[in-house]
Design an enzyme around this catalytic site. Structure first.
Site, short mmCIF file in Angstrom:
data_model
loop_
_atom_site.label_atom_id
_atom_site.label_comp_id
_atom_site.label_asym_id
_atom_site.label_seq_id
_atom_site.Cartn_x
_atom_site.Cartn_y
_atom_site.Cartn_z
N LYS A 11 17.27 34.91 -16.62
CA LYS A 11 18.34 33.92 -16.49
C LYS A 11 18.16 33.19 -15.16
O LYS A 11 17.91 33.81 -14.14
CB LYS A 11 19.70 34.60 -16.53
CG LYS A 11 20.88 33.72 -16.15
CD LYS A 11 21.87 34.49 -15.29
CE LYS A 11 21.22 34.99 -14.04
NZ LYS A 11 22.02 35.02 -12.82
N ASP A 138 27.01 38.84 -15.97
CA ASP A 138 25.94 38.02 -16.54
C ASP A 138 25.54 38.46 -17.95
O ASP A 138 24.71 37.79 -18.58
CB ASP A 138 24.70 38.07 -15.64
CG ASP A 138 24.81 37.16 -14.44
OD1 ASP A 138 25.61 36.20 -14.48
OD2 ASP A 138 24.08 37.38 -13.45
#
Length: 294
Positions: A11, A138
């Site tokens: 990410k 996340d």
């Protein structure tokens, strides 16, 4: 049943705005998130137990299996789904840890996707999403692994249509604690990072079909608020950003997440490759990936 396999894609926070710190101590964020074409690899052989084995070039950095977010995510889902079928996980660790690219979160999300497949759960099952949220901020965005605007403490996701953007990602192999970076930011509970009289306006992100140049221009107007405090903790982040800028062709260079991984976006893949070769020659011990964000 044969082993099931999922990738835990890195990410990348293209932007990261810290709106403020809530009274409960959590930070409200606004971040444009993309995903890279580099990933950890997680397999699951369904069975009655719950086990995790780590392999790969960075396996030694993973710590004890029982402390891994793969374990945490699986246990949280098991608390919500009666008679959940677990099994033996094998994690091929490629992404650096504590690096600002959500490696552990991506692994946890991959574990949830694997357990969903093994147990016939829909990817939008409320229990799966709740387990993701409780595992880490996340993990929900990594569950879908699609470009989006992430707000709140990671629970609100608005899909975006990003072009494939050539990139170089660099990590100096120095771990950075997210907790330490937020402490260095220095916000008190209930404090906004913006001034009390400022009006918070959401950026107008380019629409589907916009060019890489349009995206770079828009992204350049919004920073990563954690970059400065992270550099105070690990000044080498500044060296990485300088190396990315000096390699030639980079249109935007920035830190991802709470660091220390930094990235540069290019309009041309050949330029990205040449830049990566120069950085690799100058800094052979740094971890690096050349590819694309989308």
């Amino acid at each position: 049943m044969p082993a099931l396999i999922e990738d835990g894609r890195a990410k990348v926070n293209l932007t990261l705005r810290v709106v403020g710190r809530r009274v409960d101590g959590y930070h409200d964020l606004e971040s444009v998130v993309a995903f890279a074409d580099c990933a950890d690899h997680l397999s699951l052989t369904p069975g009655s137990g719950l086990n995790l084995k780590t392999t790969g070039p960075l396996a030694r950095d993973c710590g004890e299996p029982v402390d891994n977010l793969v374990f945490k995510a699986a246990q949280l889902l098991g608390e919500r789904v009666p008679d959940l079928r677990f099994g033996d996980f094998t994690l091929d660790k490629v992404l650096p840890v504590a690096a600002g690219i959500g490696g552990g979160s991506a692994d946890a999300a991959a574990a949830l996707r694997l357990l969903a497949r093994a147990n016939g759960l829909a990817i939008d099952d409320a229990r799966l999403i709740e387990a993701a949220q409780l595992t880490g901020a996340d993990v929900p965005v990594c569950l879908a692994s699609r470009a989006c605007v992430m707000t709140g403490v990671g629970e609100t996701l608005q899909p975006l249509s990003l072009p494939k953007m050539p990139c170089v990602m660099v990590n100096p192999r120095v771990p950075v604690s997210t907790r330490d970076v937020f402490e260095a930011l220095g916000l008190r509970n209930g404090e906004l990072l913006v001034g009390a009289t400022d009006v918070i306006q959401a950026a107008a992100w380019p629409e589907s079909g916009a060019s890489i140049g349009d995206w770079i221009e828009t992204l350049a107007a919004v920073s990563n608020d954690l970059e400065a405090p992270a550099m105070r903790i690990q000044p080498v982040i500044g060296e990485v950003l300088s190396a990315l800028g000096a390699a030639g062709g980079a249109r935007l260079a920035r830190m991802s997440g709470s660091g220390a991984t930094c990235f540069a976006i290019f309009e041309d893949g050949a330029e990205a490759l040449r830049a990566s070769q120069k950085i690799q020659q100058d800094h052979p011990m740094w971890w690096m990936h050349v590819g694309a964000l989308s």
